[in-house]
Motif scaffolding. Structure first.
Motif: not given
Length: 240
Positions: A2-24
């Motif tokens: 097994s592994v024990k990752p100490t680092k993570a990548m979090v994707l947070a760059a999207g436009f969130g178009l389908r979540m409009r108007p919350l993402t306006d």
């Protein structure tokens, strides 16, 4: 093994178009669900899994995410700034690789949301990741019990966890839940610029090094404003 990752990548760059108007006027990772932003739900789970550093990429309305995470210590947040370019889910990881190091790391979508069962699903991913057999281990949610998901699924899963991609008109029982462990080696020879991470999934699948782990708990697909309400109801029920 097994592994024990100490680092993570979090994707947070999207436009969130389908979540409009919350993402306006707000990036999708900052949309609140059950009292806190989607991004905090993800970062809290990473902290519980022992992650010390999370690389968070930003593009749309980046300053809100940068300011929100500036003082966070568990995990400490490192920003991968993509405001001047669109890199997609794959290109974003390639840009961040120098920050992620040479060991397998967690990869999590900032808008994924799930309620753990008896144990942390991220901890279970770490326990089940075998670098000798796999380059990618995906957390897979059963479509039948997921909240807010109405698609045909993404993969079928063999008894040993090996994944098989859904054919065009096929219906399969599992959907990718937006959390994984990735080995950096899968990105050797990856293209520069914008591309989708699914290209890496397909590469691992062709090499029979793509595996899945069934999620223990409930996964919520929070893709639209209506789905936020359904997710909040599920959270309330889980703590009742």
């Amino acid at each position: 093994m097994s592994v024990k990752p100490t680092k993570a990548m979090v994707l947070a760059a999207g436009f969130g178009l389908r979540m409009r108007p919350l993402t306006d006027k707000m990036p999708k990772p900052m949309v609140p669900v059950a009292g806190q932003p989607l991004l905090d739900h993800v970062l809290d789970k990473l902290a519980q899994a022992g992650v010390a550093e999370a690389v968070v990429n930003v593009h749309y309305l980046p300053d809100q995410i940068i300011e929100h995470t500036a003082t966070r210590q568990h995990p400490r947040v490192i920003i991968s700034d993509e405001r001047d370019q669109v890199l997609g889910t794959g290109g974003g990881v390639v840009k961040a690789l120098p920050l992620l190091g040479d060991a397998p790391f967690f990869h999590v979508n900032s808008d994924t949301l799930w309620i753990d069962g008896v144990r942390s699903n991220l901890a279970r991913l770490a326990e089940n990741f075998d670098p000798d057999r796999m380059d990618i281990l995906l957390l897979m949610a059963p479509t039948a019990t997921s909240i807010g998901y109405g698609g045909r699924g993404d993969y079928g899963m063999l008894p040993d966890g090996a994944l098989r991609k859904r054919k065009e008109k096929e219906i399969v029982p599992f959907v990718y839940a937006g959390a994984a462990i990735l080995s950096p080696r899968i990105f050797e020879g990856a293209p520069q610029g914008e591309f989708s991470l699914t290209r890496m999934f397909d590469r691992a699948n062709e090499q029979e090094r793509l595996f899945g782990l069934r999620l223990d708990g409930v996964w919520m697909h929070v893709g639209t404003p209506d789905a936020v309400h359904a997710a909040e109801e599920a959270f309330l029920e889980s703590v009742a």
